[in-house]
Design a protein around this motif. Structure first.
Motif, PDB file in Angstrom:
ATOM      1  N   UNK A 134      12.387 -24.557   0.216  1.00 51.90           N
ATOM      2  CA  UNK A 134      13.793 -24.670  -0.276  1.00 51.90           C
ATOM      3  C   UNK A 134      13.682 -23.301  -1.187  1.00 51.90           C
ATOM      4  N   UNK A 135      14.756 -22.942  -1.427  1.00 50.30           N
ATOM      5  CA  UNK A 135      15.357 -21.863  -2.509  1.00 50.30           C
ATOM      6  C   UNK A 135      14.732 -22.241  -3.975  1.00 50.30           C
ATOM      7  N   UNK A 136      14.056 -21.179  -4.627  1.00 49.76           N
ATOM      8  CA  UNK A 136      13.521 -21.555  -5.845  1.00 49.76           C
ATOM      9  C   UNK A 136      14.015 -20.578  -6.847  1.00 49.76           C
ATOM     10  N   UNK A 137      14.359 -21.103  -7.996  1.00 47.35           N
ATOM     11  CA  UNK A 137      14.733 -20.192  -9.012  1.00 47.35           C
ATOM     12  C   UNK A 137      14.125 -20.373 -10.268  1.00 47.35           C
ATOM     13  N   UNK A 138      13.577 -19.305 -10.869  1.00 45.97           N
ATOM     14  CA  UNK A 138      12.790 -19.504 -12.248  1.00 45.97           C
ATOM     15  C   UNK A 138      13.749 -18.876 -13.257  1.00 45.97           C
ATOM     16  N   UNK A 139      14.508 -19.868 -14.262  1.00 40.66           N
ATOM     17  CA  UNK A 139      14.950 -19.461 -15.301  1.00 40.66           C
ATOM     18  C   UNK A 139      14.071 -19.325 -16.583  1.00 40.66           C
ATOM     19  N   UNK A 140      13.668 -17.932 -16.833  1.00 34.32           N
ATOM     20  CA  UNK A 140      12.880 -17.421 -17.603  1.00 34.32           C
ATOM     21  C   UNK A 140      13.334 -17.549 -19.058  1.00 34.32           C
ATOM     22  N   UNK A 141      13.281 -18.453 -19.738  1.00 34.39           N
ATOM     23  CA  UNK A 141      13.896 -18.609 -21.123  1.00 34.39           C
ATOM     24  C   UNK A 141      13.184 -17.824 -22.153  1.00 34.39           C
ATOM     25  N   UNK A 142      11.730 -17.425 -22.015  1.00 36.97           N
ATOM     26  CA  UNK A 142      11.082 -16.712 -22.949  1.00 36.97           C
ATOM     27  C   UNK A 142       9.751 -15.668 -22.402  1.00 36.97           C
ATOM     28  N   UNK A 143       8.864 -15.815 -23.147  1.00 35.27           N
ATOM     29  CA  UNK A 143       7.792 -14.975 -22.582  1.00 35.27           C
ATOM     30  C   UNK A 143       7.197 -15.312 -21.177  1.00 35.27           C
ATOM     31  N   UNK A 144       6.970 -14.740 -20.234  1.00 35.22           N
ATOM     32  CA  UNK A 144       6.003 -15.123 -19.308  1.00 35.22           C
ATOM     33  C   UNK A 144       4.926 -14.080 -18.922  1.00 35.22           C
ATOM     34  N   UNK A 145       3.848 -14.216 -19.370  1.00 37.53           N
ATOM     35  CA  UNK A 145       2.714 -13.372 -19.441  1.00 37.53           C
ATOM     36  C   UNK A 145       1.560 -13.796 -18.599  1.00 37.53           C
ATOM     37  N   UNK A 146       0.827 -12.851 -18.239  1.00 41.78           N
ATOM     38  CA  UNK A 146      -0.612 -13.168 -17.544  1.00 41.78           C
ATOM     39  C   UNK A 146      -0.354 -13.980 -16.278  1.00 41.78           C
ATOM     40  N   UNK A 147      -1.017 -15.093 -16.248  1.00 40.32           N
ATOM     41  CA  UNK A 147      -0.757 -15.975 -15.150  1.00 40.32           C
ATOM     42  C   UNK A 147       0.545 -16.599 -15.097  1.00 40.32           C
ATOM     43  N   UNK A 148       1.372 -16.722 -16.314  1.00 39.48           N
ATOM     44  CA  UNK A 148       2.745 -17.035 -16.298  1.00 39.48           C
ATOM     45  C   UNK A 148       3.535 -16.106 -15.693  1.00 39.48           C
ATOM     46  N   UNK A 149       3.191 -14.814 -15.714  1.00 37.98           N
ATOM     47  CA  UNK A 149       3.950 -13.708 -14.934  1.00 37.98           C
ATOM     48  C   UNK A 149       3.948 -14.060 -13.581  1.00 37.98           C
ATOM     49  N   UNK A 150       2.705 -14.511 -13.102  1.00 41.16           N
ATOM     50  CA  UNK A 150       2.591 -14.285 -11.486  1.00 41.16           C
ATOM     51  C   UNK A 150       3.360 -15.678 -11.170  1.00 41.16           C
ATOM     52  N   UNK A 151       3.477 -16.770 -12.256  1.00 38.47           N
ATOM     53  CA  UNK A 151       4.098 -18.119 -11.810  1.00 38.47           C
ATOM     54  C   UNK A 151       5.395 -17.822 -11.649  1.00 38.47           C
ATOM     55  N   UNK A 152       6.029 -17.002 -12.371  1.00 37.24           N
ATOM     56  CA  UNK A 152       7.514 -16.582 -12.422  1.00 37.24           C
ATOM     57  C   UNK A 152       7.762 -15.851 -11.191  1.00 37.24           C
ATOM     58  N   UNK A 153       6.820 -14.809 -10.976  1.00 34.90           N
ATOM     59  CA  UNK A 153       6.935 -14.130  -9.699  1.00 34.90           C
ATOM     60  C   UNK A 153       7.073 -14.760  -8.316  1.00 34.90           C
ATOM     61  N   UNK A 154       6.426 -16.103  -8.231  1.00 32.13           N
ATOM     62  CA  UNK A 154       6.194 -16.959  -7.278  1.00 32.13           C
ATOM     63  C   UNK A 154       7.521 -17.261  -6.740  1.00 32.13           C
ATOM     64  N   UNK A 155       8.364 -17.490  -7.309  1.00 32.90           N
ATOM     65  CA  UNK A 155       9.935 -17.924  -7.210  1.00 32.90           C
ATOM     66  C   UNK A 155      10.752 -17.024  -6.599  1.00 32.90           C
ATOM     67  N   UNK A 156      11.418 -17.484  -5.875  1.00 36.07           N
ATOM     68  CA  UNK A 156      12.556 -16.489  -5.158  1.00 36.07           C
ATOM     69  C   UNK A 156      13.543 -15.775  -5.858  1.00 36.07           C
ATOM     70  N   UNK A 157      13.916 -16.489  -6.878  1.00 37.74           N
ATOM     71  CA  UNK A 157      15.179 -15.676  -7.839  1.00 37.74           C
ATOM     72  C   UNK A 157      14.477 -15.612  -9.247  1.00 37.74           C
ATOM     73  N   UNK A 158      14.818 -14.784  -9.961  1.00 40.82           N
ATOM     74  CA  UNK A 158      14.315 -14.836 -11.281  1.00 40.82           C
ATOM     75  C   UNK A 158      15.723 -14.558 -12.071  1.00 40.82           C
ATOM     76  N   UNK A 159      15.996 -15.280 -13.203  1.00 40.04           N
ATOM     77  CA  UNK A 159      17.014 -15.371 -14.208  1.00 40.04           C
ATOM     78  C   UNK A 159      16.382 -15.178 -15.536  1.00 40.04           C
ATOM     79  N   UNK A 160      16.982 -14.136 -16.281  1.00 41.26           N
ATOM     80  CA  UNK A 160      16.228 -14.021 -17.548  1.00 41.26           C
ATOM     81  C   UNK A 160      17.243 -13.618 -18.637  1.00 41.26           C
ATOM     82  N   UNK A 161      17.448 -14.067 -19.713  1.00 42.36           N
ATOM     83  CA  UNK A 161      18.517 -13.761 -20.795  1.00 42.36           C
ATOM     84  C   UNK A 161      18.425 -12.441 -20.944  1.00 42.36           C
ATOM     85  N   UNK A 162      19.590 -11.709 -20.988  1.00 41.96           N
ATOM     86  CA  UNK A 162      19.795 -10.360 -21.441  1.00 41.96           C
ATOM     87  C   UNK A 162      19.815 -10.068 -22.918  1.00 41.96           C
ATOM     88  N   UNK A 163      20.101 -11.008 -23.666  1.00 37.10           N
ATOM     89  CA  UNK A 163      19.895 -10.970 -25.017  1.00 37.10           C
ATOM     90  C   UNK A 163      18.705 -11.710 -25.474  1.00 37.10           C
TER      91      UNK A 163
END
Length: 318
Positions: free
Chosen positions: A164-193
């Motif tokens: 199914x479609x997957x969306x990561x709502x990246x509320x804060x830091x996504x680093x190292x293996x956490x960066x890879x976890x976020x990249x595994x999703x189909x869509x990434x949403x991150x606060x502009x501010x």
């Protein structure tokens, strides 16, 4: 009308108690999402009060790391951020990858598939989406490092090719293996501010990322930034990531959750039935073939025994 379905009695070791809680009203959607998304979100917010449940570890711990809702056939998973630490010192709010988080996340995905959800959203509380592998735990249990590494890669592969479609709502830091976890999703949403950072600090902590992790990052990042991200650990904020196409949507912080859920509602027709889900799974497996084949199956020793991080799991300044 909107339908909210609870997770009931889904974990073999302990069926968690359910409690009712009201959804907080979401702010208006970014105009970039368009009227259809806003109208769909309005229908979601008019739903009956959702039933919420925290998933529990099945290895003897009662610590709840996740909270899950199903709203209009979309599973929304929140990584909780209590101000406590694990027995080995890692702060829970960093959402670092350890056996507890892996087990609870896989349990949630199991149930989401059983309930035939049509899209998935994962969001974190606090200032971290995921701060990488739990290096404090691994430092104290080096013999388990390959097992944890393999389990982490299998979760990434599962998300990368989920039906199914997957969306990561990246509320804060996504680093190292956490960066890879976020990249595994189909869509990434991150606060502009927000102040969230994306970086992969292998060079600074003495770790060589595996073939599968490297293939995942190459599949989800444009070639011009491979070198500066993978070799030199460059730190990037939301504006940089949007410019390079790594982040797809950048609403204000106040609209992060509502934006991610609205995107899921727009995309959920791509997970509407078994045939469509099987088709999407097959497309993803071919699209990300190199990463999907290597993650969890070509796991090398990344150098955990000789890593150069400090006692808190951050790059040593020595």
């Amino acid at each position: 009308s909107s339908v909210t379905r609870p997770f009931r009695g889904i974990f073999a070791a302990s069926a968690p108690a359910l409690d009712r809680a009201a959804m907080r009203p979401a702010a208006s959607l970014s105009s970039k999402l368009g009227g259809a998304a806003a109208r769909q979100m309005g229908r979601t917010l008019s739903a009956p009060l959702p039933m919420k449940v925290s998933s529990r570890s099945m290895v003897g711990s009662s610590m709840d790391l996740l909270k899950t809702e199903i709203v209009d056939d979309v599973a929304v998973v929140t990584m909780l951020a209590p101000t406590t630490s694990f027995a080995w010192g890692t702060r829970v709010m960093e959402h670092r990858i350890n056996s507890l988080l892996l087990e609870q996340m896989n349990s949630v995905l199991d149930v989401a598939e059983q309930r035939h959800v049509q899209a998935l959203v994962v969001i974190g509380e606090g200032k971290f989406f995921c701060n990488g592998m739990d290096l404090q735990y691994i430092s104290a249990n080096v013999a388990e490092s390959t097992k944890i590494q393999t389990s982490a890669e299998l979760l990434m592969r599962r998300l990368l090719t989920l039906q199914v479609p997957t969306i990561a709502a990246l509320n804060g830091h996504w680093t190292a293996a956490g960066a890879m976890l976020g990249l595994a999703f189909d869509v990434r949403v991150m606060p502009c501010d927000g102040n969230g950072l994306f970086f992969v600090p292998g060079i600074d902590i003495g770790l060589v990322y595996s073939a599968g992790m490297t293939a995942l990052m190459k599949a989800k990042m444009p070639q011009p930034i491979w070198n500066e991200v993978l070799c030199f650990g460059k730190r990037m904020q939301c504006a940089d990531l949007v410019r390079h196409g790594v982040v797809n949507h950048a609403p204000p912080t106040s609209e992060l959750r509502s934006c991610a859920v609205a995107i899921a509602q727009e995309l959920k027709s791509k997970g509407r039935d078994e045939k469509v889900r099987q088709t999407l799974h097959g497309i993803k497996k071919n699209l990300y073939k190199e990463a999907a084949e290597a993650l969890g199956s070509d796991v090398q020793d990344m150098g955990f025994a000789t890593g150069t991080w400090d006692p808190t799991g951050r790059a040593s300044k020595l």
